[in-house]
Design a protein around this motif. Structure first.
Motif, PDB file in Angstrom:
ATOM      1  N   ASP A  48      99.645 -33.424  16.976  1.00  0.00           N
ATOM      2  CA  ASP A  48     100.681 -33.899  17.848  1.00  0.00           C
ATOM      3  C   ASP A  48     101.551 -34.457  16.861  1.00  0.00           C
ATOM      4  O   ASP A  48     101.638 -34.963  16.031  1.00  0.00           O
ATOM      5  N   LEU A  49     102.956 -34.022  17.157  1.00  0.00           N
ATOM      6  CA  LEU A  49     104.133 -34.239  16.392  1.00  0.00           C
ATOM      7  C   LEU A  49     104.756 -35.683  16.894  1.00  0.00           C
ATOM      8  O   LEU A  49     105.515 -35.388  18.039  1.00  0.00           O
ATOM      9  N   LEU A  50     104.684 -36.754  16.523  1.00  0.00           N
ATOM     10  CA  LEU A  50     105.136 -37.988  17.283  1.00  0.00           C
ATOM     11  C   LEU A  50     106.430 -38.494  16.376  1.00  0.00           C
ATOM     12  O   LEU A  50     106.750 -37.808  15.312  1.00  0.00           O
ATOM     13  N   LYS A  51     106.721 -39.580  16.955  1.00  0.00           N
ATOM     14  CA  LYS A  51     108.236 -39.904  16.237  1.00  0.00           C
ATOM     15  C   LYS A  51     107.863 -40.573  14.955  1.00  0.00           C
ATOM     16  O   LYS A  51     108.814 -40.504  13.963  1.00  0.00           O
ATOM     17  N   SER A  52     106.618 -41.294  14.813  1.00  0.00           N
ATOM     18  CA  SER A  52     106.373 -41.887  13.622  1.00  0.00           C
ATOM     19  C   SER A  52     105.436 -41.236  12.548  1.00  0.00           C
ATOM     20  O   SER A  52     105.355 -41.637  11.417  1.00  0.00           O
ATOM     21  N   LYS A  53     104.928 -40.062  13.064  1.00  0.00           N
ATOM     22  CA  LYS A  53     104.077 -39.347  12.335  1.00  0.00           C
ATOM     23  C   LYS A  53     103.721 -38.086  12.726  1.00  0.00           C
ATOM     24  O   LYS A  53     103.939 -37.716  13.903  1.00  0.00           O
ATOM     25  N   THR A  54     102.882 -37.391  12.208  1.00  0.00           N
ATOM     26  CA  THR A  54     102.025 -36.095  12.465  1.00  0.00           C
ATOM     27  C   THR A  54     100.733 -36.220  12.559  1.00  0.00           C
ATOM     28  O   THR A  54     100.021 -36.569  11.599  1.00  0.00           O
ATOM     29  N   GLU A  55     100.232 -36.370  13.695  1.00  0.00           N
ATOM     30  CA  GLU A  55      98.616 -36.630  14.113  1.00  0.00           C
ATOM     31  C   GLU A  55      97.992 -35.457  14.146  1.00  0.00           C
ATOM     32  O   GLU A  55      98.277 -34.587  14.903  1.00  0.00           O
ATOM     33  N   ILE A  56      96.892 -35.378  13.420  1.00  0.00           N
ATOM     34  CA  ILE A  56      96.030 -34.090  13.234  1.00  0.00           C
ATOM     35  C   ILE A  56      94.452 -34.749  13.769  1.00  0.00           C
ATOM     36  O   ILE A  56      93.924 -35.548  13.146  1.00  0.00           O
ATOM     37  N   ARG A  57      93.868 -34.137  14.769  1.00  0.00           N
ATOM     38  CA  ARG A  57      92.447 -34.544  15.368  1.00  0.00           C
ATOM     39  C   ARG A  57      91.827 -33.713  15.036  1.00  0.00           C
ATOM     40  O   ARG A  57      91.763 -32.667  15.817  1.00  0.00           O
ATOM     41  N   LEU A  58      90.614 -33.643  13.892  1.00  0.00           N
ATOM     42  CA  LEU A  58      89.486 -32.830  13.908  1.00  0.00           C
ATOM     43  C   LEU A  58      88.493 -33.040  14.575  1.00  0.00           C
ATOM     44  O   LEU A  58      87.917 -34.113  14.320  1.00  0.00           O
ATOM     45  N   LYS A  59      88.100 -32.129  15.485  1.00  0.00           N
ATOM     46  CA  LYS A  59      86.574 -32.475  16.163  1.00  0.00           C
ATOM     47  C   LYS A  59      85.627 -31.859  14.981  1.00  0.00           C
ATOM     48  O   LYS A  59      85.460 -31.104  14.507  1.00  0.00           O
ATOM     49  N   LYS A  60      84.664 -33.035  14.784  1.00  0.00           N
ATOM     50  CA  LYS A  60      83.587 -32.711  13.907  1.00  0.00           C
ATOM     51  C   LYS A  60      82.690 -31.859  14.634  1.00  0.00           C
ATOM     52  O   LYS A  60      82.264 -31.905  15.765  1.00  0.00           O
ATOM     53  N   SER A  61      81.958 -31.295  13.523  1.00  0.00           N
ATOM     54  CA  SER A  61      80.919 -30.320  14.286  1.00  0.00           C
ATOM     55  C   SER A  61      79.436 -30.901  14.171  1.00  0.00           C
ATOM     56  O   SER A  61      78.495 -30.702  14.842  1.00  0.00           O
ATOM     57  N   GLY A  62      79.247 -32.134  13.424  1.00  0.00           N
ATOM     58  CA  GLY A  62      78.276 -32.766  13.421  1.00  0.00           C
ATOM     59  C   GLY A  62      78.583 -34.210  13.431  1.00  0.00           C
ATOM     60  O   GLY A  62      79.441 -34.717  12.922  1.00  0.00           O
ATOM     61  N   ALA A  63      77.449 -35.107  13.933  1.00  0.00           N
ATOM     62  CA  ALA A  63      78.040 -36.551  14.053  1.00  0.00           C
ATOM     63  C   ALA A  63      77.174 -37.303  12.691  1.00  0.00           C
ATOM     64  O   ALA A  63      76.347 -37.899  12.566  1.00  0.00           O
ATOM     65  N   ILE A  64      78.083 -36.953  11.729  1.00  0.00           N
ATOM     66  CA  ILE A  64      77.800 -37.705  10.423  1.00  0.00           C
ATOM     67  C   ILE A  64      79.079 -38.481   9.979  1.00  0.00           C
ATOM     68  O   ILE A  64      80.391 -38.310  10.587  1.00  0.00           O
ATOM     69  N   LYS A  65      79.091 -39.682   9.130  1.00  0.00           N
ATOM     70  CA  LYS A  65      79.780 -40.298   8.869  1.00  0.00           C
ATOM     71  C   LYS A  65      80.476 -39.723   7.384  1.00  0.00           C
ATOM     72  O   LYS A  65      79.562 -39.869   6.466  1.00  0.00           O
ATOM     73  N   TRP A  66      81.793 -39.176   7.318  1.00  0.00           N
ATOM     74  CA  TRP A  66      82.044 -38.775   6.096  1.00  0.00           C
ATOM     75  C   TRP A  66      82.375 -39.906   4.996  1.00  0.00           C
ATOM     76  O   TRP A  66      83.163 -40.845   5.559  1.00  0.00           O
ATOM     77  N   PRO A  67      82.004 -40.098   3.803  1.00  0.00           N
ATOM     78  CA  PRO A  67      82.436 -40.834   2.929  1.00  0.00           C
ATOM     79  C   PRO A  67      83.563 -40.781   2.532  1.00  0.00           C
ATOM     80  O   PRO A  67      84.447 -41.710   2.071  1.00  0.00           O
ATOM     81  N   THR A  68      84.265 -39.302   2.480  1.00  0.00           N
ATOM     82  CA  THR A  68      85.786 -39.043   1.972  1.00  0.00           C
ATOM     83  C   THR A  68      86.078 -38.106   2.892  1.00  0.00           C
ATOM     84  O   THR A  68      85.506 -37.416   3.497  1.00  0.00           O
ATOM     85  N   LEU A  69      87.255 -37.886   2.919  1.00  0.00           N
ATOM     86  CA  LEU A  69      88.148 -36.862   3.775  1.00  0.00           C
ATOM     87  C   LEU A  69      87.942 -35.525   2.835  1.00  0.00           C
ATOM     88  O   LEU A  69      87.601 -34.369   3.545  1.00  0.00           O
TER      89      LEU A  69
END
Length: 384
Positions: free
Chosen positions: A242-263
């Motif tokens: 989404d292109l918002l007034k304050s930022k560009t927001e990107i929502r990535l749907k995970k393929s697996g339910a793991i906690k990423w330590p880094t992007l």
């Protein structure tokens, strides 16, 4: 009507057992993932647990399913406010107020957002107005060619407070915009802090394990690029931006339910998310007699006792006229044996309501004739 898990979840929420409510709302959503109320209520539960990113996600899903309910926008706004996304939160509250103008809470939250936005703007102005660090200077004199110490005016350096200030040179490797990221069990959110972007200026490519963001200036020249190999795999089809007034927001749907330590892709080990607690079945409650909760004051009502009191009041009630006579016949019939009841039914029906006898030995041997009251004559129906 709410499902059993949803009803139990609502009860757990009222009892402030938010962890149990969260588990039960998950069960309810697994059974019916098209009910916006379940997502909205789970968002409120996340807010109570201070899981603001998850709350914003659930509130957004509720809005997607039901955009006309102001409560969903309110909960999204509260979650975003606590994430310090004040402009986006203010937009959510404005959308909710348009749907529910009588709710004064929207105005309160909008004032809070406006105050935070003003504070951020003031901090940016103060940072921009501060002078840049001045280069270090010497307070000595220059050496003459002969090596003697000369103190001519041309050789004396000015003190610091008289030297002209020069801004430090810009770092050509420093990106124009910053980015930040958050994650939940199912989503990674990347925010590029570029304001008021348009579709013509932004190009976003999402692949299975790659993200590329390119921003161009008004003349079409590239001014920013974010090119990352992601730590884990995502589902491009289920991801969006989404292109918002304050930022560009990107929502990535995970393929697996793991906690990423880094992007970005790295050798760091990922941790699995803690399992959501399951709701244990409560032990059966044995009661000596049925008693049901009142929805008004939570007191227990003994319906058997109430019924007996009503019957007692009916029995003691003083009636007159036909009501008193009908009550008398009802009492006689109710307290009689089987033969007496048979006699009363037979005599009343065969006499067309003119005779009521309790003597079965007499009534059972013959037909009861119609015996109208004195001064009246019995006539058959349809004949003059």
């Amino acid at each position: 009507m709410a499902s059993a898990p949803a009803a139990k979840a609502n009860a757990a929420f009222v009892d402030e057992d938010y962890d149990l409510a969260l588990a039960l709302y998950k069960q309810a959503i697994d059974a019916d993932d098209k009910d916006p109320k379940l997502y909205s209520q789970r968002a409120q539960t996340h807010i109570k647990l201070e899981n603001y990113l998850e709350a914003a996600e659930d509130a957004g899903k509720a809005i997607e399913l039901d955009p006309k309910t102001g409560r969903h926008h309110h909960r999204k706004g509260v979650a975003l406010f606590h994430l310090e996304e004040y402009e986006t939160a203010k937009a959510a509250f404005e959308a909710g107020q348009a749907l529910d103008p009588n709710n004064s809470s929207f105005k309160t939250w909008m004032r809070k957002c406006a105050a935070e936005i003003d504070d951020e703007a003031s901090e940016e102005q103060q940072a921009a107005s501060q002078p840049a660090p001045k280069p270090a200077t010497s307070h000595g004199v220059s050496s003459s060619p002969s090596g003697s110490q000369a103190t001519s005016p041309a050789s004396v350096l000015l003190p610091d407070n008289d030297a002209p200030s020069m801004p430090p040179p810009a770092d050509p490797n420093q990106p124009k915009y910053r980015h930040q990221w958050f994650q939940t069990q199912t989503v990674v959110e990347v925010a590029v802090l570029a304001k008021n972007m348009t579709k013509e200026r932004v190009d976003i490519q999402i692949d299975k394990q790659h993200l590329r963001v390119v921003i161009r200036d008004a003349q079409g020249e590239q001014e920013y690029e974010l090119d990352l190999d992601l730590y884990g795999e995502v589902d491009p089809a289920a991801s969006k931006y989404d292109l918002l007034k304050s930022k560009t927001e990107i929502r990535l749907k995970k393929s697996g339910a793991i906690k990423w330590p880094t992007l970005e892709k790295s050798n760091e080990k990922a941790d699995p998310y803690a399992p959501v607690p399951t709701a244990a079945a409560p032990p059966p409650v044995v009661q000596p007699k049925p008693a049901y909760p009142s929805s008004y004051n939570r007191k227990v009502v003994d319906w058997d006792k109430l019924e007996s009191e009503i019957k007692k009041d009916e029995k003691d009630e003083k009636l007159e006229g036909d009501a008193a006579l009908n009550k008398l016949f009802k009492d006689i019939y109710g307290g009689s044996d089987e033969d007496t009841r048979r006699a009363m039914n037979k005599s009343f029906q065969e006499s067309n309501g003119t005779v009521l006898s309790t003597n079965w030995k007499d009534i059972g041997k013959k037909k009861t004739e119609c015996t109208p009251p004195s001064g009246m004559e019995a006539k058959k129906y349809g004949k003059e």
